[in-house]
Design an enzyme around this catalytic site. Sequence first.
Site, PDB file in Angstrom:
ATOM      1  N   GLY A  30     -22.799  11.472 -21.307  1.00  0.00           N
ATOM      2  CA  GLY A  30     -21.845  12.562 -20.122  1.00  0.00           C
ATOM      3  C   GLY A  30     -23.852  13.275 -19.164  1.00  0.00           C
ATOM      4  O   GLY A  30     -24.757  12.656 -19.277  1.00  0.00           O
ATOM      5  N   SER A  31     -23.277  13.457 -18.280  1.00  0.00           N
ATOM      6  CA  SER A  31     -24.666  14.307 -17.452  1.00  0.00           C
ATOM      7  C   SER A  31     -24.523  15.079 -18.176  1.00  0.00           C
ATOM      8  O   SER A  31     -25.670  15.220 -17.767  1.00  0.00           O
ATOM      9  CB  SER A  31     -22.895  14.980 -15.982  1.00  0.00           C
ATOM     10  N   LYS A  93     -13.405  15.966 -25.986  1.00  0.00           N
ATOM     11  CA  LYS A  93     -13.662  14.835 -25.465  1.00  0.00           C
ATOM     12  C   LYS A  93     -13.374  13.398 -25.237  1.00  0.00           C
ATOM     13  O   LYS A  93     -12.724  13.305 -25.457  1.00  0.00           O
ATOM     14  CB  LYS A  93     -15.031  15.063 -26.703  1.00  0.00           C
ATOM     15  N   GLU A 102     -19.520   9.012 -30.609  1.00  0.00           N
ATOM     16  CA  GLU A 102     -19.550  10.687 -30.201  1.00  0.00           C
ATOM     17  C   GLU A 102     -18.852  11.261 -31.552  1.00  0.00           C
ATOM     18  O   GLU A 102     -20.057  11.667 -32.315  1.00  0.00           O
ATOM     19  CB  GLU A 102     -19.363  11.282 -29.258  1.00  0.00           C
TER      20      GLU A 102
END
Length: 219
Positions: A30-31, A93, A102
Amino acid sequence: MSDQHAQKQAAAKAALSYIEDDMILGVGTGSTVNCLIELLPQVKLAGAVASSQVTEDKLRALGIEIVDLNFAGQLDVYIDGADEVNAQLQLIKGGGGALTREKIVAAASKTFVCMVDASKSVETLGRAFPVPIEVLPQARSYVARELAQMGGEPVYREGFVTDYGNVILDTYDLDVTNPIALEKQLNNIVGVVCNGVFAANQADVLLKAGSSGVETLTR
Ligand code: 5RP
């Protein structure tokens, strides 16, 4: 720090203190994680276990060795972001669709360090952000009907295929007041590979960046 990106960068910088020399680090997706990856040249890793192909490619580009989780044993630390977090450090998430890998890497790690900006903190999970649910392609309609029976409103993530070749149902309106129970209930639906409620595998440490700095919360 009112700017969301600056908060992500601050949380990522704080996460560096959990990385020790020569460790094999679990790296999320992710960012916010991208902000961490930019900082990784500052540390000396033995290798990394990546939670997605995207992260794997970014780590390789930095010359970091990618380790297969099957050969890594238990990891000391896994660092990742989240879409929502509550006061118990339970999470939603999967906004980036990498939830299954994840959750596997989080489960295989001693300490899950979660980095978030202020916008991710909620009182009750799932009110604003839908629960992403990874489903075997053939089971998509069946699972969607089961979710609707639970009061959920599943939305097929069009054009998206996970690293494992599955599809995602972003599910609104599920009752996430008991995240541990819901996580189990979703796992019990035939055809569900994994769901984005991280309650059994919640964060151990939360690095929450806000306008006045980064707060560290532990469970
Ligand atoms: C990806 C995830 C991410 O951790 C989550 O979507 C948060 O992303 P970002 O750091 O871009 O806000 O679960 O599957």
